[in-house]
Motif scaffolding. Structure first.
Motif, short mmCIF file in Angstrom:
data_model
loop_
_atom_site.label_atom_id
_atom_site.label_comp_id
_atom_site.label_asym_id
_atom_site.label_seq_id
_atom_site.Cartn_x
_atom_site.Cartn_y
_atom_site.Cartn_z
N UNK A 588 0.81 -1.21 0.00
CA UNK A 588 0.00 0.00 0.00
C UNK A 588 0.85 1.26 0.00
N UNK A 589 2.09 1.13 0.44
CA UNK A 589 2.95 2.31 0.56
C UNK A 589 4.10 2.30 -0.43
N UNK A 590 3.88 1.70 -1.59
CA UNK A 590 4.81 1.80 -2.71
C UNK A 590 4.63 3.16 -3.37
N UNK A 591 5.72 3.78 -3.78
CA UNK A 591 5.64 5.05 -4.48
C UNK A 591 4.90 4.87 -5.81
N UNK A 592 4.18 5.89 -6.27
CA UNK A 592 3.46 5.77 -7.55
C UNK A 592 4.37 5.37 -8.71
N UNK A 593 5.65 5.73 -8.63
CA UNK A 593 6.59 5.37 -9.68
C UNK A 593 7.30 4.04 -9.41
N UNK A 594 6.93 3.37 -8.31
CA UNK A 594 7.61 2.14 -7.92
C UNK A 594 6.85 0.89 -8.32
N UNK A 595 7.26 -0.24 -7.71
CA UNK A 595 6.68 -1.54 -8.08
C UNK A 595 6.47 -2.41 -6.85
N UNK A 596 5.42 -3.22 -6.91
CA UNK A 596 5.25 -4.32 -5.96
C UNK A 596 5.63 -5.60 -6.68
N UNK A 597 6.54 -6.37 -6.07
CA UNK A 597 6.97 -7.66 -6.63
C UNK A 597 6.19 -8.74 -5.90
N UNK A 598 5.29 -9.43 -6.61
CA UNK A 598 4.35 -10.34 -5.98
C UNK A 598 4.46 -11.75 -6.57
N UNK A 599 4.29 -12.75 -5.68
CA UNK A 599 4.32 -14.15 -6.07
C UNK A 599 2.99 -14.50 -6.76
N UNK A 600 3.06 -14.77 -8.05
CA UNK A 600 1.84 -15.00 -8.84
C UNK A 600 1.15 -16.30 -8.47
N UNK A 601 1.85 -17.23 -7.81
CA UNK A 601 1.25 -18.53 -7.49
C UNK A 601 0.53 -18.54 -6.16
N UNK A 602 0.59 -17.44 -5.40
CA UNK A 602 -0.03 -17.38 -4.08
C UNK A 602 -1.23 -16.44 -4.13
N UNK A 603 -2.45 -16.97 -4.05
CA UNK A 603 -3.64 -16.12 -4.18
C UNK A 603 -3.70 -15.00 -3.16
N UNK A 604 -3.21 -15.25 -1.94
CA UNK A 604 -3.25 -14.21 -0.92
C UNK A 604 -2.28 -13.07 -1.25
N UNK A 605 -1.20 -13.41 -1.93
CA UNK A 605 -0.25 -12.37 -2.36
C UNK A 605 -0.82 -11.63 -3.56
N UNK A 606 -1.40 -12.35 -4.49
CA UNK A 606 -2.00 -11.72 -5.68
C UNK A 606 -3.10 -10.74 -5.29
N UNK A 607 -3.81 -11.04 -4.20
CA UNK A 607 -4.91 -10.17 -3.77
C UNK A 607 -4.43 -8.79 -3.33
N UNK A 608 -3.13 -8.63 -3.14
CA UNK A 608 -2.59 -7.34 -2.71
C UNK A 608 -2.44 -6.36 -3.87
N UNK A 609 -2.43 -6.86 -5.11
CA UNK A 609 -2.14 -6.03 -6.27
C UNK A 609 -3.04 -4.80 -6.39
N UNK A 610 -4.36 -4.91 -6.14
CA UNK A 610 -5.24 -3.74 -6.35
C UNK A 610 -4.93 -2.55 -5.44
N UNK A 611 -4.25 -2.76 -4.30
CA UNK A 611 -4.01 -1.65 -3.38
C UNK A 611 -2.66 -0.98 -3.64
N UNK A 612 -1.92 -1.44 -4.64
CA UNK A 612 -0.59 -0.89 -4.90
C UNK A 612 -0.71 0.39 -5.74
N UNK A 613 -0.16 1.51 -5.27
CA UNK A 613 -0.21 2.75 -6.04
C UNK A 613 0.69 2.73 -7.28
N UNK A 614 1.66 1.82 -7.31
CA UNK A 614 2.60 1.74 -8.43
C UNK A 614 2.29 0.57 -9.35
#
Length: 856
Positions: A588-614
């Protein structure tokens, strides 16, 4: 109503980005709804009319909600800029988490305690609570500890530009930016101000000498050692004169327009209390303050001495009291104006006008209370920035540069500033290294100037925000290895890197702290270090719960995975979904110009993508995984394994690193290390590192006890393979079993204990998994049982082996090192032994000694 815990969340947290107080509150059944507390709300609102409306219906408002609303309202009534609050019921009936924003921690804590007293008073039929006095105390405390107007204006300008700041003391010392890009100020004095320049500015006689040498007009005068010498100098240079301390500031001890011996004696007494006294020729005209920042005049103000205007009815003393009642006037520097004081100087000035404090001046008469016009003695200011003649501005800049000050307040005395000083016998009388900004920010008359913005623009030119690359890493397994690997990649890029993890704090390859340093305090310490060009922080759940994050935002957030065995059942985190909500705070606190690196095989990790500003970078070993494949099809960034390479792709662009060139993966045979490598490469990519540096860094990162202690460290012991790892949850066991099964062995053994703060089912599940892959299991009881009874964890571990299909030998041993030795004594050439260490540093040292033993 019982409060079991109060915490200050000093950074972005589970609830919001705001700093906040968090309280755990237990309510009895009757206290869970106002409908079961007859007369309570009526008494509550009579005690504190400023409470405001509740956001829920009465049957849904508990005393926890009342406490939330009262804590917030008390702060807002005291003038604190707070808006956020929340109350959440936990999984325990009647237990609530109350969260209320604060702007100053001490004020928020005091407001919470006052709100408790208010609720207790409202519960009692005859309870008492003085709301007005409480709000006044909170306001006074807030004014005492919040940043003053000068420092506050600079901080606000930094915040507007996205520059991070940290208050280093309870005073005005503030750090802007992070690591090697940091700058510091003390009020309006910046870190580039040298001690030499500051000393020159304080020595008014030396300062005048230098200004005169630079062609800046100054008044005649010199230091004196006695009243008699002061009078002699006054007669020599001609009355009227000014007396002031040679080393002074804020107008303390300054008296102007002295025309008599008696006036000089009183002025000398005031000045000598500060230091050596100077006598100067009095220059006629008004007192002007010219603010120079860098090589530019930023603002100018005419300062008028403290005065009152007669009305024909009130005494001078009463008129002063009336003026001091202005809410803009305070006792210190927290307000835009300062109260006028009655002292010997004020009485002396009244006598010069034929008045006393009890005199009633006629209507319209202007009564001067002091000769100097400093705001700190009760004076007022009128903005004249737009009127300053270019020659006057040039003299002010020349004065600042001659003394060597980047930020400088130059005091000039002249009739006006619309003409050059030389044309009106004016002069510059003083230079201030730490000028007050109040008169420019909120002048009594005229337009306020953006001086804070000018100072920040001087510290950080356009396009700079004082930030260094920050990578935050969280998850259940692989956090520490991934953190170390990313830090290694930054170092391979030539950046001095600060790193925090569960093993300690490391700055540029040197360990500066030991122990579990995965919390916000360690992160803040790294960001305060001027030798850090980039920072990588392992971010554990405990630190986020206790205090929030140690930074306001990161360039890259990495979430490795989310497992069921990671401290579930603690702090009201009972499910993996709860844990994901907590750990997504870094996303949630990634800079708008930054990135979240997420494990695509873990549904609970994938669920975090919508809250990422970057942006999102997904990673997965299987390039055909639906989440990753969809992301790839959209032309987004992905990292995956293809034909023995870790591949990074974005649209039609690709880069790859051979798994054979990544030693930690053993040619790609250790699956969880492949995942750690993918996450690290993705983070480095998101941080903008060059691919040559990424390749060389991955090739040089070795999984030994020095580089990644307790993270699948492989050793040879008398022809047997020995592996040391800190895995301590079911998901880690599965990953380790998968890795071990890819390695040849005649017989496999494991040494394991269990952490007492895990759930029973999590402890049992670890040996259930290991029992499917290991022939021998040696159980040991670790040094700290974390609240468990003696032997309780061992019993749970043995229960997990009850139906083990492969295990044939089980032993229980008290003591980690004894258990390790027992396992080593059973090893034969070609065997494999996995040691799940508890005391990482000590256990690895013990293993190193055993491995170093001479071969039989």
């Amino acid at each position: 109503m019982d409060i079991s815990r109060i915490r200050a969340l000093r950074g972005p947290n589970l609830w919001s980005r705001h700093t906040a107080m968090e309280a755990i509150l237990a309510c009895t059944e009757a206290e869970r709804a106002l409908t079961t507390l007859p007369g309570f709300e009526t008494r509550l609102r009579s005690l504190f009319p400023g409470l405001g409306a509740f956001r829920k219906a009465q049957d849904q408002v508990s005393l926890a909600h009342v406490l939330e609303a009262a804590t917030l309202a008390l702060q807002t009534q005291a003038g604190c800029p707070v808006t956020f609050s929340r109350t959440t019921q936990t999984v325990e009936a009647g237990t609530y988490q109350v969260v209320v924003e604060y702007s100053e921690e001490d004020v928020g804590r005091k407001a919470l305690k006052a709100a408790v007293r208010l609720v207790e008073a409202a519960l009692a039929p005859d309870g008492q609570f003085d709301a007005a006095a409480t709000v006044a105390e909170l306001r006074e405390l807030d004014e005492d500890i919040r940043l003053g107007p000068s420092t506050g204006a600079i901080v606000n300008a930094a915040v507007a530009r996205g520059i991070p700041f940290r208050r280093l003391t309870s005073g005005s010392l503030v750090q802007f930016g992070w690591g090697s890009k940091q700058r510091r100020i003390w009020a309006a004095e910046v870190d580039s101000t040298s001690a030499v320049s500051e000393s020159i500015a304080q020595d008014k006689d030396l300062c005048k000498t230098l200004l005169s040498a630079a062609g800046v007009p100054v008044p005649r005068g010199r230091p004196v050692a006695s009243v008699d010498e002061a009078w002699d100098v006054a007669e020599e240079i001609g009355l009227p004169v000014v007396l002031k301390p040679q080393d002074g500031n804020q107008g303390k001890g300054v008296t102007v327009n002295i025309t008599t011996r008696e006036g000089l004696e009183a002025a000398y007494k005031a000045a000598e209390e500060i230091g050596t006294v100077m006598v100067e020729k009095f220059l006629p005209g008004s007192d002007f303050r010219l603010l120079v920042v860098g090589n530019r005049l930023i603002a100018a103000a005419r300062r008028d001495p403290p005065h009152v205007n007669g009305d024909g009815q009130l005494t001078v003393r009463q008129l002063v009291e009336q003026v001091n009642a202005d809410p803009r006037r305070g006792d210190g520097h927290a307000t835009s104006l300062t109260k006028i004081k009655f002292d010997d100087i004020a009485v002396q000035r009244l006598e010069m006008q034929g008045l006393t404090p009890e005199s009633i001046p006629p209507k319209g008469q202007r009564v001067i209370l002091r000769n100097n016009a400093n705001l700190s003695t009760g004076g007022t200011a009128t903005d004249v920035t737009d009127d300053v003649h270019p020659e006057v501005a040039a003299r002010a800049v020349a004065a600042a540069q001659m003394i060597g000050l980047d930020i400088c307040g130059v005091d000039a005395v002249c009739e006006n500033v619309i003409r050059p000083l030389e044309e009106q016998s004016g002069g510059m009388v003083e230079v201030n290294a730490a000028p007050g900004l109040r008169m420019h920010l909120s002048p009594s008359f005229g337009k306020g100037r953006a001086v804070g913005e000018a100072i920040i623009n001087h510290l950080y030119p356009a396009g700079e925000d004082g930030r260094i690359p920050v990578v935050a890493v969280t998850g259940t397994n692989g956090k520490t290895t991934t953190t170390r690997m990313i830090a290694h990649l930054f170092a391979a890029s030539g950046l001095r890197t600060g790193m925090t993890n569960t093993d300690g704090v490391h700055v540029n390859g040197r360990q500066t702290d030991s122990g579990d340093c995965s919390g916000p305090k360690s992160a803040r310490n790294v960001l305060m270090n001027p030798d850090v060009d980039a920072a990588v922080f392992e971010t554990a759940r405990g630190g986020v719960l206790r205090e929030g994050l140690g930074f306001d935002r990161c360039q890259v957030a990495v979430v490795t995975n989310m497992g069921a065995g990671d401290h579930l059942g603690l702090n009201f985190i009972t499910t993996v979904e709860d844990l994901a909500v907590l750990k997504r705070v870094i996303v949630q606190n990634v800079a708008p110009s930054g990135y979240a690196v997420l494990n695509a095989t873990d549904p609970n990790v994938v669920s975090m993508a919508p809250v990422c500003p970057g942006g999102i970078i997904y990673f997965a070993a299987d390039r055909h995984h639906p989440v990753l494949a969809t992301h790839r099809a959209q032309g987004q960034r992905c990292v995956f394994v293809d034909d023995g390479h870790i591949v990074a792709s974005e649209g039609n662009w690709r880069e790859s690193v051979s798994l054979l060139d990544i030693p930690i993966t053993r040619g790609g045979s250790i699956g969880f290390q492949v995942e750690n490598a993918m996450a690290s490469i993705a983070a480095a990519w998101g941080a903008g590192l060059h691919w040559d540096a990424i390749r060389s860094g991955m090739a040089s990162f070795l999984n030994d006890t020095g580089n990644a202690p307790g993270r699948f460290n492989v050793m040879d012991y008398k022809g047997a393979t020995l592996i040391a790892d800190y895995g301590h949850n079911p998901d880690a066991m599965r990953a380790l079993v998968q890795a071990v099964e890819a390695m040849p062995a005649k017989r496999r053994s494991v040494v394991i204990s269990g952490a007492g703060d895990r759930r029973d089912e999590d402890i049992r599940e670890q040996t259930q998994i290991l029992g499917q892959a290991f022939d021998d299991v040696i159980l040991f009881q670790d040094a700290c049982q974390r609240g468990r009874e003696d032997g309780e964890v061992l019993a749970l571990l043995r229960q997990g082996l009850a139906d083990a299909p492969r295990t044939r030998f089980v032993d229980e041993i008290r003591g980690e090192f004894i258990a390790i030795d027992a396992a080593l004594n059973r090893l034969q050439p070609g065997d494999l032994c996995l040691v799940l260490v508890d005391q990482v540093e000590e256990a690895l040292a013990h293993l190193a000694r055993r491995v170093a033993e001479p071969q039989a």
